[in-house]
Design a protein around this motif. Structure first.
Motif, PDB file in Angstrom:
ATOM      1  N   CYS A 175       0.876  -1.178   0.000  1.00  0.00           N
ATOM      2  CA  CYS A 175       0.000   0.000   0.000  1.00  0.00           C
ATOM      3  C   CYS A 175       0.909   1.222   0.000  1.00  0.00           C
ATOM      4  CB  CYS A 175      -0.966  -0.005   1.199  1.00  0.00           C
ATOM      5  SG  CYS A 175      -0.215   0.468   2.768  1.00  0.00           S
ATOM      6  N   ASP A 176       0.313   2.391  -0.085  1.00  0.00           N
ATOM      7  CA  ASP A 176       1.138   3.598  -0.236  1.00  0.00           C
ATOM      8  C   ASP A 176       1.804   4.085   1.047  1.00  0.00           C
ATOM      9  OD1 ASP A 176       0.802   3.782  -2.905  1.00  0.00           O
ATOM     10  OD2 ASP A 176      -0.834   5.248  -2.829  1.00  0.00           O
ATOM     11  N   LEU A 177       1.527   3.421   2.160  1.00  0.00           N
ATOM     12  CA  LEU A 177       2.074   3.944   3.418  1.00  0.00           C
ATOM     13  C   LEU A 177       3.600   3.840   3.500  1.00  0.00           C
ATOM     14  CD1 LEU A 177      -0.578   2.965   6.111  1.00  0.00           C
ATOM     15  CD2 LEU A 177      -0.289   5.089   4.850  1.00  0.00           C
ATOM     16  N   TRP A 178       4.200   2.979   2.705  1.00  0.00           N
ATOM     17  CA  TRP A 178       5.673   2.884   2.730  1.00  0.00           C
ATOM     18  C   TRP A 178       6.305   4.228   2.326  1.00  0.00           C
ATOM     19  CZ3 TRP A 178       8.821   3.675  -1.530  1.00  0.00           C
ATOM     20  CH2 TRP A 178       8.181   3.713  -2.766  1.00  0.00           C
ATOM     21  N   LYS A 179       5.552   5.017   1.551  1.00  0.00           N
ATOM     22  CA  LYS A 179       6.092   6.321   1.122  1.00  0.00           C
ATOM     23  C   LYS A 179       6.106   7.331   2.269  1.00  0.00           C
ATOM     24  CE  LYS A 179       4.093   5.737  -3.469  1.00  0.00           C
ATOM     25  NZ  LYS A 179       2.948   6.116  -4.313  1.00  0.00           N
ATOM     26  N   LYS A 180       5.237   7.134   3.260  1.00  0.00           N
ATOM     27  CA  LYS A 180       5.128   8.092   4.370  1.00  0.00           C
ATOM     28  C   LYS A 180       6.068   7.740   5.516  1.00  0.00           C
ATOM     29  CE  LYS A 180       2.078  10.871   4.419  1.00  0.00           C
ATOM     30  NZ  LYS A 180       1.387  11.966   4.692  1.00  0.00           N
ATOM     31  N   GLY A 181       6.172   6.436   5.794  1.00  0.00           N
ATOM     32  CA  GLY A 181       6.955   6.016   6.952  1.00  0.00           C
ATOM     33  C   GLY A 181       8.437   5.916   6.642  1.00  0.00           C
ATOM     34  N   THR A 182       9.252   5.993   7.690  1.00  0.00           N
ATOM     35  CA  THR A 182      10.700   5.857   7.528  1.00  0.00           C
ATOM     36  C   THR A 182      11.063   4.414   7.213  1.00  0.00           C
ATOM     37  OG1 THR A 182      10.942   7.566   9.200  1.00  0.00           O
ATOM     38  CG2 THR A 182      12.906   6.270   8.736  1.00  0.00           C
ATOM     39  N   GLN A 223      -1.047   1.057  14.704  1.00  0.00           N
ATOM     40  CA  GLN A 223       0.070   1.324  13.793  1.00  0.00           C
ATOM     41  C   GLN A 223       1.205   1.951  14.601  1.00  0.00           C
ATOM     42  OE1 GLN A 223      -0.277   4.551  11.033  1.00  0.00           O
ATOM     43  NE2 GLN A 223      -1.444   5.827  12.399  1.00  0.00           N
ATOM     44  N   PRO A 224       2.426   1.939  14.067  1.00  0.00           N
ATOM     45  CA  PRO A 224       3.521   2.584  14.801  1.00  0.00           C
ATOM     46  C   PRO A 224       3.312   4.094  14.878  1.00  0.00           C
ATOM     47  CG  PRO A 224       4.271   1.808  12.632  1.00  0.00           C
ATOM     48  CD  PRO A 224       2.871   1.340  12.805  1.00  0.00           C
ATOM     49  N   GLY A 225       3.858   4.699  15.914  1.00  0.00           N
ATOM     50  CA  GLY A 225       3.811   6.154  16.059  1.00  0.00           C
ATOM     51  C   GLY A 225       5.129   6.778  15.628  1.00  0.00           C
ATOM     52  N   ASN A 226       5.290   8.042  15.970  1.00  0.00           N
ATOM     53  CA  ASN A 226       6.466   8.798  15.527  1.00  0.00           C
ATOM     54  C   ASN A 226       7.782   8.143  15.979  1.00  0.00           C
ATOM     55  OD1 ASN A 226       7.600  11.281  14.329  1.00  0.00           O
ATOM     56  ND2 ASN A 226       8.264  11.654  16.427  1.00  0.00           N
ATOM     57  N   GLU A 227       7.874   7.811  17.277  1.00  0.00           N
ATOM     58  CA  GLU A 227       9.142   7.228  17.784  1.00  0.00           C
ATOM     59  C   GLU A 227       9.377   5.823  17.242  1.00  0.00           C
ATOM     60  OE1 GLU A 227      10.603   7.292  21.998  1.00  0.00           O
ATOM     61  OE2 GLU A 227       9.328   9.059  22.076  1.00  0.00           O
ATOM     62  N   GLU A 228       8.284   5.076  17.114  1.00  0.00           N
ATOM     63  CA  GLU A 228       8.391   3.721  16.573  1.00  0.00           C
ATOM     64  C   GLU A 228       8.898   3.780  15.132  1.00  0.00           C
ATOM     65  OE1 GLU A 228       5.738   4.800  18.279  1.00  0.00           O
ATOM     66  OE2 GLU A 228       5.638   3.466  20.007  1.00  0.00           O
ATOM     67  N   ASP A 229       8.384   4.748  14.385  1.00  0.00           N
ATOM     68  CA  ASP A 229       8.792   4.920  12.988  1.00  0.00           C
ATOM     69  C   ASP A 229      10.288   5.213  12.891  1.00  0.00           C
ATOM     70  OD1 ASP A 229       8.259   5.646  10.080  1.00  0.00           O
ATOM     71  OD2 ASP A 229       9.079   7.528  10.861  1.00  0.00           O
ATOM     72  N   LEU A 230      10.786   6.013  13.826  1.00  0.00           N
ATOM     73  CA  LEU A 230      12.200   6.404  13.766  1.00  0.00           C
ATOM     74  C   LEU A 230      13.128   5.287  14.261  1.00  0.00           C
ATOM     75  CD1 LEU A 230      11.808  10.085  15.016  1.00  0.00           C
ATOM     76  CD2 LEU A 230      12.148   9.302  12.666  1.00  0.00           C
ATOM     77  N   HIS A 253       3.311   0.466   8.877  1.00  0.00           N
ATOM     78  CA  HIS A 253       3.963   1.751   8.581  1.00  0.00           C
ATOM     79  C   HIS A 253       3.216   2.887   9.276  1.00  0.00           C
ATOM     80  CE1 HIS A 253       6.452   0.109   5.192  1.00  0.00           C
ATOM     81  NE2 HIS A 253       7.226   1.133   5.520  1.00  0.00           N
ATOM     82  N   PHE A 254       3.936   3.923   9.631  1.00  0.00           N
ATOM     83  CA  PHE A 254       3.385   5.099  10.317  1.00  0.00           C
ATOM     84  C   PHE A 254       2.656   5.985   9.302  1.00  0.00           C
ATOM     85  CE2 PHE A 254       4.785   9.378  12.387  1.00  0.00           C
ATOM     86  CZ  PHE A 254       3.590   9.483  13.071  1.00  0.00           C
ATOM     87  N   LYS A 255       1.367   6.167   9.540  1.00  0.00           N
ATOM     88  CA  LYS A 255       0.593   7.073   8.679  1.00  0.00           C
ATOM     89  C   LYS A 255       0.439   8.391   9.431  1.00  0.00           C
ATOM     90  CE  LYS A 255      -3.704   7.468   6.071  1.00  0.00           C
ATOM     91  NZ  LYS A 255      -4.980   6.804   5.721  1.00  0.00           N
ATOM     92  N   TRP A 256       0.806   9.447   8.807  1.00  0.00           N
ATOM     93  CA  TRP A 256       0.805  10.734   9.510  1.00  0.00           C
ATOM     94  C   TRP A 256       0.497  11.871   8.546  1.00  0.00           C
ATOM     95  CZ3 TRP A 256       4.557  14.257   7.823  1.00  0.00           C
ATOM     96  CH2 TRP A 256       5.572  13.724   7.026  1.00  0.00           C
ATOM     97  N   GLU A 257       0.178  13.027   9.173  1.00  0.00           N
ATOM     98  CA  GLU A 257       0.037  14.254   8.387  1.00  0.00           C
ATOM     99  C   GLU A 257       0.794  15.361   9.117  1.00  0.00           C
ATOM    100  OE1 GLU A 257      -4.139  14.850   8.044  1.00  0.00           O
ATOM    101  OE2 GLU A 257      -4.440  15.115  10.192  1.00  0.00           O
ATOM    102  N   PRO A 258       1.326  16.327   8.351  1.00  0.00           N
ATOM    103  CA  PRO A 258       2.117  17.365   9.013  1.00  0.00           C
ATOM    104  C   PRO A 258       1.240  18.376   9.753  1.00  0.00           C
ATOM    105  CG  PRO A 258       2.003  17.765   6.644  1.00  0.00           C
ATOM    106  CD  PRO A 258       1.290  16.483   6.893  1.00  0.00           C
ATOM    107  N   ARG A 298       4.708  15.532  13.123  1.00  0.00           N
ATOM    108  CA  ARG A 298       4.012  14.524  12.318  1.00  0.00           C
ATOM    109  C   ARG A 298       2.881  13.969  13.191  1.00  0.00           C
ATOM    110  NH1 ARG A 298       8.179  10.318   9.952  1.00  0.00           N
ATOM    111  NH2 ARG A 298       8.488   9.878  12.155  1.00  0.00           N
ATOM    112  N   ILE A 299       1.667  14.203  12.797  1.00  0.00           N
ATOM    113  CA  ILE A 299       0.513  13.813  13.603  1.00  0.00           C
ATOM    114  C   ILE A 299      -0.096  12.525  13.049  1.00  0.00           C
ATOM    115  CG2 ILE A 299      -1.775  14.545  14.436  1.00  0.00           C
ATOM    116  CD1 ILE A 299       0.563  16.192  15.557  1.00  0.00           C
ATOM    117  N   HIS A 300      -0.348  11.592  13.959  1.00  0.00           N
ATOM    118  CA  HIS A 300      -0.957  10.299  13.624  1.00  0.00           C
ATOM    119  C   HIS A 300      -2.224  10.476  12.792  1.00  0.00           C
ATOM    120  CE1 HIS A 300      -4.321   7.637  14.771  1.00  0.00           C
ATOM    121  NE2 HIS A 300      -3.450   6.661  14.626  1.00  0.00           N
ATOM    122  N   LYS A 301      -2.352   9.678  11.761  1.00  0.00           N
ATOM    123  CA  LYS A 301      -3.580   9.652  10.962  1.00  0.00           C
ATOM    124  C   LYS A 301      -4.052   8.202  10.890  1.00  0.00           C
ATOM    125  CE  LYS A 301      -5.520  11.617   6.841  1.00  0.00           C
ATOM    126  NZ  LYS A 301      -5.331  11.800   5.434  1.00  0.00           N
TER     127      LYS A 301
END
Ligand code: SF4
Length: 211
Positions: A33-40, A59-66, A101-106, A111-114
């Protein structure tokens, strides 16, 4: 009449020889799915390969993504504390998410969870099913509405059914409770304290069932 496009899922990426390391490696390159483009990076599940209990969040959050590890951010720390209070050793469990993958919006610099949508959840489901097939937990605990509805159906309401052991084809028992991040979002200290206690009470029920 135009043919309906088949929805893409991660199913064809799941390796034939199932092991947690092989799954994790394969999921690292997932583009289902397209979430790989958003997450690290893909944040795969983590824990004991034959854990009696598997916790599943959204789903993972900001710290999990990093960091690439599940449940290590503020909600993960609250989760660790609650597990300890309930007498459950996190090292004996397996933790993962319905979406990897972390889905977020700026929002400004943050980066805020979506919330992931149904298509993203369906695309990622083969990874979760493979984790369940490998770990074979006695109890699956869904953390929060997204995980609970992904596992128990869209009509499921955590508010009505939390803390109950429900029979399921996924594992001998499934239980749902709140996601620890919802406790962090409580409007005041008193509510936060109360919600934390209720969460620990659900985990204590689980601890008794695992004995
Ligand atoms: S969210 Fe899941 S299905 Fe989508 S790219 Fe990431 S690992 Fe693949």
């Amino acid at each position: 009449m135009p043919r309906r496009k088949t929805e893409s899922t991660a199913a064809e990426l799941v390796p034939e020889q199932l092991s947690l390391p092989s799954l994790k490696d394969a999921a690292a390159d997932c583009r289902a799915c397209d979430l790989w483009k958003k997450g690290t990076q893909t944040v795969f599940g983590d824990g004991r390969s034959r854990a009696k209990v598997m916790f599943i969040g959204e789903q993972p959050g900001n710290e999990e993504d990093l960091t690439g590890k599940p449940f290590v951010g503020p909600a993960g720390r609250l989760f660790d504390n609650a597990l300890e209070e309930a007498g459950i050793d996190r090292k004996q469990t397996y933790v993962t998410n319905v979406v990897k993958h972390f889905k977020w919006e700026p929002r400004g610099k943050r980066r805020i969870h979506k919330k992931p949508n149904a298509q993203e959840i369906a695309a990622c489901r083969p990874w979760l099913e493979a984790e369940i097939a490998l770990v074979k937990p006695k109890v699956i605990v869904a953390l929060g509405a997204t995980a609970a509805q992904a596992l128990l159906g869209p009509q499921f309401r955590v508010t009505k059914e939390r803390g109950k052991f429900l029979e399921s084809t996924l594992a001998p028992y499934v239980m749902a409770t709140v996601h620890p991040s919802s406790i962090l979002r409580a409007p005041d200290d008193e509510t936060r304290h109360l919600e934390h206690r209720r969460f620990v009470d659900d985990l204590k029920k689980l601890a008794r069932a695992l004995k």
